[in-house]
Enzyme design. Structure first.
Site, PDB file in Angstrom:
ATOM      1  N   CYS A  40      78.832 -57.982   8.073  1.00 16.30           N
ATOM      2  CA  CYS A  40      79.656 -57.191   7.153  1.00 16.30           C
ATOM      3  C   CYS A  40      80.864 -56.514   7.806  1.00 16.30           C
ATOM      4  O   CYS A  40      81.859 -56.246   7.124  1.00 16.30           O
ATOM      5  CB  CYS A  40      78.782 -56.162   6.438  1.00 16.30           C
ATOM      6  SG  CYS A  40      77.559 -55.375   7.491  1.00 16.30           S
ATOM      7  N   HIS A  94      82.727 -50.278   5.239  1.00 20.86           N
ATOM      8  CA  HIS A  94      82.819 -50.251   6.701  1.00 20.86           C
ATOM      9  C   HIS A  94      84.296 -50.162   7.093  1.00 20.86           C
ATOM     10  O   HIS A  94      85.121 -50.971   6.636  1.00 20.86           O
ATOM     11  CB  HIS A  94      82.243 -51.541   7.303  1.00 20.86           C
ATOM     12  CG  HIS A  94      80.746 -51.643   7.239  1.00 20.86           C
ATOM     13  ND1 HIS A  94      79.930 -50.638   6.783  1.00 20.86           N
ATOM     14  CD2 HIS A  94      79.915 -52.667   7.617  1.00 20.86           C
ATOM     15  CE1 HIS A  94      78.659 -51.031   6.862  1.00 20.86           C
ATOM     16  NE2 HIS A  94      78.623 -52.256   7.368  1.00 20.86           N
TER      17      HIS A  94
HETATM   18  N1  LIG Z   1      73.332 -54.409   3.501  1.00 21.43           N
HETATM   19  C1  LIG Z   1      74.450 -54.974   3.972  1.00 21.43           C
HETATM   20  O1  LIG Z   1      75.553 -54.377   3.930  1.00 21.43           O
HETATM   21  C2  LIG Z   1      74.417 -56.356   4.560  1.00 21.43           C
HETATM   22  C3  LIG Z   1      75.637 -56.960   4.839  1.00 21.43           C
HETATM   23  C4  LIG Z   1      75.663 -58.252   5.382  1.00 21.43           C
HETATM   24  C5  LIG Z   1      74.484 -58.899   5.627  1.00 21.43           C
HETATM   25  N2  LIG Z   1      73.296 -58.297   5.360  1.00 21.43           N
HETATM   26  C6  LIG Z   1      72.082 -59.080   5.638  1.00 21.43           C
HETATM   27  O2  LIG Z   1      71.507 -59.442   4.388  1.00 21.43           O
HETATM   28  C7  LIG Z   1      70.087 -59.457   4.477  1.00 21.43           C
HETATM   29  C8  LIG Z   1      69.503 -58.479   3.471  1.00 21.43           C
HETATM   30  O3  LIG Z   1      69.974 -57.164   3.767  1.00 21.43           O
HETATM   31  P1  LIG Z   1      69.626 -55.933   2.824  1.00 21.43           P
HETATM   32  O4  LIG Z   1      70.514 -54.849   3.279  1.00 21.43           O
HETATM   33  O5  LIG Z   1      69.639 -56.355   1.402  1.00 21.43           O
HETATM   34  O6  LIG Z   1      68.091 -55.632   3.261  1.00 21.43           O
HETATM   35  P2  LIG Z   1      66.901 -54.981   2.402  1.00 21.43           P
HETATM   36  O7  LIG Z   1      67.420 -54.016   1.404  1.00 21.43           O
HETATM   37  O8  LIG Z   1      65.921 -54.490   3.410  1.00 21.43           O
HETATM   38  O9  LIG Z   1      66.260 -56.269   1.612  1.00 21.43           O
HETATM   39  C9  LIG Z   1      65.531 -57.261   2.278  1.00 21.43           C
HETATM   40  C10 LIG Z   1      65.023 -58.301   1.315  1.00 21.43           C
HETATM   41  O10 LIG Z   1      64.216 -59.256   2.067  1.00 21.43           O
HETATM   42  C11 LIG Z   1      62.911 -59.319   1.465  1.00 21.43           C
HETATM   43  N3  LIG Z   1      61.876 -59.501   2.494  1.00 21.43           N
HETATM   44  C12 LIG Z   1      61.560 -58.665   3.507  1.00 21.43           C
HETATM   45  N4  LIG Z   1      60.496 -59.142   4.194  1.00 21.43           N
HETATM   46  C13 LIG Z   1      60.130 -60.289   3.590  1.00 21.43           C
HETATM   47  C14 LIG Z   1      59.096 -61.253   3.806  1.00 21.43           C
HETATM   48  N5  LIG Z   1      58.224 -61.112   4.810  1.00 21.43           N
HETATM   49  N6  LIG Z   1      59.023 -62.314   2.987  1.00 21.43           N
HETATM   50  C15 LIG Z   1      59.909 -62.481   1.957  1.00 21.43           C
HETATM   51  N7  LIG Z   1      60.907 -61.597   1.691  1.00 21.43           N
HETATM   52  C16 LIG Z   1      61.023 -60.524   2.501  1.00 21.43           C
HETATM   53  C17 LIG Z   1      62.708 -58.007   0.742  1.00 21.43           C
HETATM   54  O11 LIG Z   1      61.734 -58.188  -0.262  1.00 21.43           O
HETATM   55  P3  LIG Z   1      60.728 -56.971  -0.716  1.00 21.43           P
HETATM   56  O12 LIG Z   1      61.565 -55.997  -1.492  1.00 21.43           O
HETATM   57  O13 LIG Z   1      59.729 -57.665  -1.547  1.00 21.43           O
HETATM   58  O14 LIG Z   1      60.197 -56.367   0.554  1.00 21.43           O
HETATM   59  C18 LIG Z   1      64.121 -57.756   0.197  1.00 21.43           C
HETATM   60  O15 LIG Z   1      64.301 -58.502  -0.979  1.00 21.43           O
HETATM   61  C19 LIG Z   1      69.745 -59.100   5.927  1.00 21.43           C
HETATM   62  O16 LIG Z   1      69.554 -60.291   6.641  1.00 21.43           O
HETATM   63  C20 LIG Z   1      70.976 -58.334   6.388  1.00 21.43           C
HETATM   64  O17 LIG Z   1      71.153 -58.389   7.782  1.00 21.43           O
HETATM   65  C21 LIG Z   1      73.239 -57.048   4.816  1.00 21.43           C
END
Ligand SMILES: NC(=O)c1ccc[n+]([C@@H]2O[C@H](COP(=O)([O-])OP(=O)(O)OC[C@H]3O[C@@H](n4cnc5c(N)ncnc54)[C@H](OP(=O)(O)O)[C@@H]3O)[C@@H](O)[C@H]2O)c1
Length: 379
Positions: free
Chosen positions: A156, A249
């Site tokens: 990001c 950011h």
């Molecule tokens: N937030 C940002 O600004 C951003 C920007 C760029 C990239 N990213 C990337 O995008 C991805 C998601 O980020 P996020 O911020 O949305 O994280 P988050 O809020 O923690 O969401 C994570 C997701 O993954 C699922 N998950 C976790 N453990 C799992 C498992 N064992 N099996 C299947 N599903 C699982 C969760 O499902 P449950 O709810 O069921 O646990 C949830 O839907 C990450 O790889 C992160 O590095 C994030």
């Protein structure tokens, strides 16, 4: 399963991996009225699987679309039920294996996770910066034997830095120093503990955040060459900080530019930058990918992050740097332009290119001239 998932008739069925997370919920919100795509399938962890999506926590300020809310969340093992096009907001602890399994089974996965970004056979894509890197999919299909595919968007903060450098590529960047001030939503939900975050600046973000900015930028600005990406040969040094800002950011940058343009030429290049998504008028493409601010106190996350739905990157304070030559401040919405919106634009570019190439079926796609000599080039 229809053979041509990108067919123009009707909207394309799409699924979301990690639909319950911060990025996943942004996907749902951004896809609510999308002219090309409709959400028909959702997956998350075993904790969420089996529940109606509407019964899980919806943390977005917009209304949850009723038809999406009625979907029952699947586990990642329900691969055969998934539509052909999938967006992934999966946690990095599971994204690697899961996304590979979906691509193997004929799904086209457009991912946010870091796991496959630096894979030499996976396009790391910003449609305005390196749309030609999509050609890597021929080599990917051949080498991996997948009937599906895997495309990623950058980290990001990287996306903010790389869009700026993409607009300034003609001036031949040589050295880049960047210090980021990164929003809390970048850590996912529930993210950083409030007692750590409030009134504080944390000069460290785990998960190799600085290395991602330093390496992903060189792949993004690299050159597609005969089935491989030759990474750009300039150098990036990054320092990252977590700050108590909800979304957006900021990247404070100093640049050494080889052709020594004037400050006015740098500002003009940023303000006038457009590329393939704008020429194709893709649904999520902002008319101007970079908004140049002239006020001395902009950009600011609170004032600017929501502009244009969060898709433009904002730049300001373009001026001389006594050390590297040029300095500026850039800012972008980390969950929209830095994640869900970025993936959406990637998928739109893929679909637009397939449609305009007149490719009508997967069988035809598989017979695209082979790129057999797959080599990895790194500067
Ligand atoms: N937030 C940002 O600004 C951003 C920007 C760029 C990239 N990213 C990337 O995008 C991805 C998601 O980020 P996020 O911020 O949305 O994280 P988050 O809020 O923690 O969401 C994570 C997701 O993954 C699922 N998950 C976790 N453990 C799992 C498992 N064992 N099996 C299947 N599903 C699982 C969760 O499902 P449950 O709810 O069921 O646990 C949830 O839907 C990450 O790889 C992160 O590095 C994030």
């Amino acid at each position: 399963m229809p053979s041509s998932w990108w067919a123009p008739a009707g909207r394309i069925d799409v699924g979301i991996l990690g639909a319950t997370g911060v990025v996943g919920q942004h996907f749902v919100a951004l896809l609510a009225d999308h002219p090309w795509f409709r959400v028909t399938w959702l997956a998350a962890s075993e904790r969420s699987a089996g529940h109606r999506y509407a019964d899980l926590a919806w943390r977005m300020p917009t209304r949850l679309p009723a038809e999406t809310g009625a979907l029952v969340v699947s586990p990642l093992t329900a691969i055969q039920d998934a539509p052909r096009l999938l967006f992934s907001g999966l946690d990095a602890s599971v994204a690697g294996e899961a996304e590979t399994a979906f691509a193997q089974s004929g799904r086209h996965v457009v991912s946010n996770a870091r796991n496959h970004r630096m894979d030499p056979l996976v396009p790391l894509l910003i449609p305005e910066v390196n749309p030609d890197h999509l050609s890597l999919l021929d080599a990917q299909r051949l080498a991996r034997g997948w009937t599906g595919s895997l495309v990623t968007n950058p980290n990001c903060s990287t996306i903010v830095v790389a869009l700026v450098l993409g607009a300034l590529r003609q001036f031949q960047p040589r050295r880049v120093m960047v210090t980021t001030l990164q929003a809390l939503s970048g850590a996912g939900y529930p993210g950083v503990a409030s007692l750590d975050a409030l009134g504080n600046v944390i000069p460290y973000i785990g998960g190799g955040e600085e290395e991602k900015i330093e390496t992903e930028t060189l792949k993004l600005l690299g050159r597609y060459d005969n089935g491989a990406i030759r990474h750009a040969d300039f150098v990036v040094s990054a320092q990252v900080n977590r700050v108590p800002v909800p979304d957006g950011h900021t990247a404070v940058m100093s640049l050494d530019l080889g052709t020594k343009p004037s400050v006015e030429e740098v500002a003009a290049a940023l303000a006038s930058f457009t590329a393939e998504p704008q020429r194709r008028t893709l649904p999520s493409a902002p008319p101007n990918p970079i908004i140049l601010h002239t006020a001395q106190d902009r950009p600011q996350p609170r004032l600017d992050v929501a502009f244009g739905g969060g898709m433009p990157v904002h730049c300001g304070r373009v001026r001389r740097c006594p050390i590297l030559g040029y300095k500026l401040v850039a800012m972008g919405h980390n969950v929209v332009r830095g994640a869900a919106g970025a993936a959406l634009l990637n998928a739109e570019l893929m679909v637009a290119r397939l449609r305009s190439a007149g490719v009508e079926s997967d069988r035809e796609l598989e017979s695209v001239p082979a790129v057999r000599d797959v080599q990895i080039h790194q500067a």
